[in-house]
Motif scaffolding. Structure first.
Motif, PDB file in Angstrom:
ATOM      1  N   HIS A   3      -1.972   2.447   9.011  1.00  0.00           N
ATOM      2  CA  HIS A   3      -2.380   1.144   9.546  1.00  0.00           C
ATOM      3  C   HIS A   3      -1.275   0.124   9.344  1.00  0.00           C
ATOM      4  O   HIS A   3      -0.467   0.239   8.422  1.00  0.00           O
ATOM      5  N   GLU A  22       1.977   8.380   0.910  1.00  0.00           N
ATOM      6  CA  GLU A  22       1.938   7.178   1.750  1.00  0.00           C
ATOM      7  C   GLU A  22       3.120   6.271   1.447  1.00  0.00           C
ATOM      8  O   GLU A  22       3.385   5.951   0.293  1.00  0.00           O
ATOM      9  N   ASP A  40       0.847  -1.195   0.000  1.00  0.00           N
ATOM     10  CA  ASP A  40       0.000   0.000   0.000  1.00  0.00           C
ATOM     11  C   ASP A  40       0.880   1.241   0.000  1.00  0.00           C
ATOM     12  O   ASP A  40       1.703   1.421   0.901  1.00  0.00           O
ATOM     13  N   THR A  74       1.930   1.651   7.544  1.00  0.00           N
ATOM     14  CA  THR A  74       2.029   2.791   6.631  1.00  0.00           C
ATOM     15  C   THR A  74       2.178   4.096   7.416  1.00  0.00           C
ATOM     16  O   THR A  74       1.729   4.213   8.551  1.00  0.00           O
TER      17      THR A  74
HETATM   18 CO    CO Z   1      -2.910   2.831   3.561  1.00  0.00          CO
END
Ligand code: CO
Ligand code: MF3
Length: 290
Positions: A210, A275, A147, A241
């Motif tokens: 998260h 991110e 992610d 993250t």
């Molecule tokens: Co994320």
């Protein structure tokens, strides 16, 4: 935590006896726990084998965003971004994690200007000169999740928006510097917070980062209004993250009433987000995905 005999194989999959592997590590965590510190359980401490799998997933996610770095431009239909994500993801034998996640209807999130996160890559919506857009990609490969997201400046972006995008990225790396084994998650959170507020920006309170790797969203929840020396203990093998949503105006956000997904700033002023996905290591940290 599960009780393991000292001569049993270690939970990390090394094949070594527990007493010669993670016994001392677990004892150290226990000590913090007895002092009242919130500690991670084994489920979110990744084994070397899991870390290898997660890294492969991250490679695909990075490849998608690297491709978008070259492709995204003024006039691009947002649905085209969704198409590119699908093409690369499925081409790599992977699955886009957002698709059908709690009913999310696309393979990627594209959040433009005042949109904070979870923007839909609509058909019929085009990137325009002066827009800033966050593209948030998440991939599942062989069951492992990655992610990360990046910002894109389209054409001639105002100085105000450009600065917001820049400071947001810098804040992520200010937070990253504080990610260390046996430190606390709040060390990172406060660093991000202070970096942004010192420069006149605000950070969204309700939505954060998260844990990620074996699931899309695992413990811990990662906020940026926490204080140094608080929140979960960081230990080697944790993956999570850092993804602050930083606003030019006020913190307050609102969610689209019709689709229940798209989040925007309440005051309509621009918002930015970068991110990265981080692994806590014995020495400090490693960026797995960006
Ligand atoms: Co994320
Ligand atoms: N990628 C987002 C994150 O960083 C999650 C989006 S949930 C989705 O956590 F369903 F919208 F994909």
């Amino acid at each position: 935590m599960l009780k393991i005999g000292r001569n049993d194989p270690c939970w990390c999959g090394s094949g070594k006896k527990y007493k010669q592997c993670h016994e001392a590590f677990d004892a150290k965590i226990k000590k913090y726990q007895l002092q009242g510190v919130q500690v991670p359980d084994h489920e979110i401490i990744k084994t070397p084998e899991q870390i290898e799998g997660i890294k492969k997933s991250c490679k695909v996610n990075i490849q998608i965003l690297d491709t978008l770095d070259k492709e995204v431009c003024e006039g691009m239909e947002l649905s085209k971004i969704n198409d590119i994500v699908n093409e690369i993801t499925y081409g790599a034998g992977a699955i886009p994690a957002p698709l059908n996640y709690e009913g999310y209807p696309y393979s990627v999130c594209t959040s433009v200007n005042e949109q904070v996160c979870h923007g839909f890559p609509h058909k019929g919506k085009y990137l325009q000169d002066g827009d800033i857009v966050n593209i948030d990609c998440s991939t599942i490969l062989d069951g492992y999740f990655s992610d990360s997201s990046r910002m894109y400046c389209i054409g001639n972006v105002s100085e105000e928006k450009r600065k917001l995008v820049e400071v947001t990225k810098e804040s992520v790396y200010a937070g990253l510097e504080k990610v260390q084994p046996w430190g606390r998650l709040g060390d990172m959170g406060q660093a991000v917070h202070d970096y942004c507020y010192d420069r006149g920006y605000t950070v969204v309170r309700e939505i954060g980062g998260h844990g990620v790797g074996l699931e899309f969203h695992e413990d811990p929840w990662v906020g940026y209004h926490s204080k140094a020396g608080t929140e979960m203990l960081l230990v080697p093998g944790m993956t999570f993250t850092i993804e602050p949503m930083v606003n030019l105006g006020k913190e307050k956000i609102k969610t689209d009433k019709e689709n229940g997904w798209e989040v925007s700033t309440a005051d309509g002023l621009p918002s930015a987000q970068w991110e990265i996905m981080v692994l806590v290591t014995e020495e400090g940290h490693e960026v797995l995905c960006y």
